[in-house]
Design a protein around this motif. Sequence first.
Motif, mmCIF file in Angstrom:
data_model
loop_
_atom_site.group_PDB
_atom_site.id
_atom_site.type_symbol
_atom_site.label_atom_id
_atom_site.label_comp_id
_atom_site.label_asym_id
_atom_site.label_seq_id
_atom_site.Cartn_x
_atom_site.Cartn_y
_atom_site.Cartn_z
ATOM 1 N N PHE A 266 -13.275 -34.301 14.615
ATOM 2 C CA PHE A 266 -13.567 -34.990 13.357
ATOM 3 C C PHE A 266 -13.717 -36.503 13.621
ATOM 4 O O PHE A 266 -14.621 -37.144 13.103
ATOM 5 C CB PHE A 266 -12.426 -34.726 12.358
ATOM 6 C CG PHE A 266 -12.627 -35.395 11.046
ATOM 7 C CD1 PHE A 266 -13.590 -34.907 10.139
ATOM 8 C CD2 PHE A 266 -11.887 -36.513 10.676
ATOM 9 C CE1 PHE A 266 -13.782 -35.538 8.923
ATOM 10 C CE2 PHE A 266 -12.078 -37.149 9.475
ATOM 11 C CZ PHE A 266 -13.028 -36.650 8.586
ATOM 12 N N ARG A 267 -12.801 -37.055 14.445
ATOM 13 C CA ARG A 267 -12.864 -38.493 14.745
ATOM 14 C C ARG A 267 -14.174 -38.864 15.432
ATOM 15 O O ARG A 267 -14.768 -39.885 15.186
ATOM 16 C CB ARG A 267 -11.680 -38.899 15.642
ATOM 17 C CG ARG A 267 -10.451 -39.300 14.843
ATOM 18 C CD ARG A 267 -9.504 -40.153 15.695
ATOM 19 N NE ARG A 267 -9.111 -39.468 16.894
ATOM 20 C CZ ARG A 267 -8.061 -38.639 16.985
ATOM 21 N NH1 ARG A 267 -7.335 -38.409 15.920
ATOM 22 N NH2 ARG A 267 -7.766 -38.055 18.122
ATOM 23 N N LYS A 268 -14.604 -37.984 16.346
ATOM 24 C CA LYS A 268 -15.861 -38.243 17.068
ATOM 25 C C LYS A 268 -17.029 -38.317 16.099
ATOM 26 O O LYS A 268 -17.923 -39.150 16.212
ATOM 27 C CB LYS A 268 -16.114 -37.119 18.084
ATOM 28 C CG LYS A 268 -15.611 -37.458 19.479
ATOM 29 C CD LYS A 268 -16.046 -36.388 20.444
ATOM 30 C CE LYS A 268 -15.349 -36.608 21.800
ATOM 31 N NZ LYS A 268 -15.547 -35.467 22.688
ATOM 32 N N ARG A 269 -17.048 -37.396 15.129
ATOM 33 C CA ARG A 269 -18.189 -37.320 14.203
ATOM 34 C C ARG A 269 -18.227 -38.513 13.252
ATOM 35 O O ARG A 269 -19.282 -38.915 12.789
ATOM 36 C CB ARG A 269 -18.111 -36.022 13.395
ATOM 37 C CG ARG A 269 -18.507 -34.839 14.251
ATOM 38 C CD ARG A 269 -18.672 -33.598 13.413
ATOM 39 N NE ARG A 269 -19.171 -32.495 14.227
ATOM 40 C CZ ARG A 269 -19.265 -31.261 13.800
ATOM 41 N NH1 ARG A 269 -18.906 -30.971 12.562
ATOM 42 N NH2 ARG A 269 -19.733 -30.314 14.582
ATOM 43 N N THR A 270 -17.029 -39.003 12.905
ATOM 44 C CA THR A 270 -17.021 -40.143 11.974
ATOM 45 C C THR A 270 -17.062 -41.445 12.753
ATOM 46 O O THR A 270 -17.080 -42.484 12.212
ATOM 47 C CB THR A 270 -15.748 -40.114 11.091
ATOM 48 O OG1 THR A 270 -14.613 -40.102 11.949
ATOM 49 C CG2 THR A 270 -15.732 -38.895 10.202
#
Lengths: 229, 191
Positions: free
Chosen positions: B187-191
């Motif tokens: 999730f962190r990577k995508r945001t």
Amino acid sequence: MKTLPGGLPVDENLNRLCAMGEMDAVCQSADYGEWIEAIFKDTDVKIERHSRFGVLQTSALVTAFLLSPQLKADDDNPTENFHVYYMLVTNAEKLNLPQSSARFAVPQIDSKPIDVGGEPKTKSADEIADEAEVETLFNGFVKTWKDDTAGSSLIMRRYAHPSYQAILVLGGKEPHVVELILRELQKSPDMWFEALRRLTNEDPAKDAKNFEDTTKAWLKWWRDKQLIA
Amino acid sequence: MVAGQTVNRLKCCPLPAYLGEKFPKLLADGAKKTSKATRQYNCIAWSAERDELQWWEPEKLESWFYWPPELPPKDYSFENFVRLFENLGYKKCTDAQFEILYKKVAIYAIYGYFEKDKWGFSHVCDQLNSGAWTSKLGPYEDIRHNSLEALAGNVEEEYGEIRVILKRPCGVFGVLARTFFKFAAIFRKRT
């Protein structure tokens, strides 16, 4: 030609060892044992082979000195420094180490407990000078020991270190070393417990539950012995 | 208090400067301090049982040292340290890659450290649910570090080579926690 008390020229071997500089490099050198044996060849010093830590225990004492800060400060003349060390810390009886401990090699030290109590006496100028010299040697060994082993996860390696063993030999000859160790323990707590047990034949911390308890027990023992002025 | 009880924790703090000097690669790794410095326990106690009360070592050099009774005492061979973790349910594996189903430990060694011509145990660390690693650095602090290589090498007090990786199933809670961290990372990577 410079010689050891036994009359042996040592410059070349000492200089080769000194040039190596690092404790691990010296101890792991394939030539290390041979060099040390050459230094003591034809003297009455017997070299005790002990392979557990990959070093010759007797020669470890020599190495500790060779790598000590005092020597590095005056490394133009290592032989002269070595001679002082040899006369002060060691003698043939002390260096001939009958290995009795199955645990790890330690120099034989006087079995008689050191008297650390009693009334302080007035010291002569010579005694004060001797104590200062012992303290200088002691501080050098402490520095080398800490530099080489402070981060070790295993205390065996710390207790077996040549500089720690050299402190035991020094303490066996100079009772003043016990007080130096206790001062060091108070100033900068560290694993001095094996040395204190061996040099005093006492163990006030035998029921201690951790490092802090052990430190406190030894410092209390020191106070009880009236070593604090 | 009993083994495994937490007494020494800190939230992640910046790495002390002196640890950066002793282990130069830790700075680039982004390692963080996670405890106060203490001589109460060592890396073995920490990675084996989260034991913050006893120093684990094969020989009982002090009254507060501990070594599991089922293992040979006074044996400082590298194999004895590996056996310690095998007795705790770990099995040797080939790599340190994060796996959701398994917890891993890494054992470091230095050649000639205890005995000439043999590898000697120097350090152990274990993998957290996040995939980072946790190490108790001898008598210094605990740290959280992102790679095993951050402590490997032969400069200053570095621990030599990573010689053995072992793993064991991490249990239901461990799997859930690891899954959470995995999704959080995605999730962190995508945001």
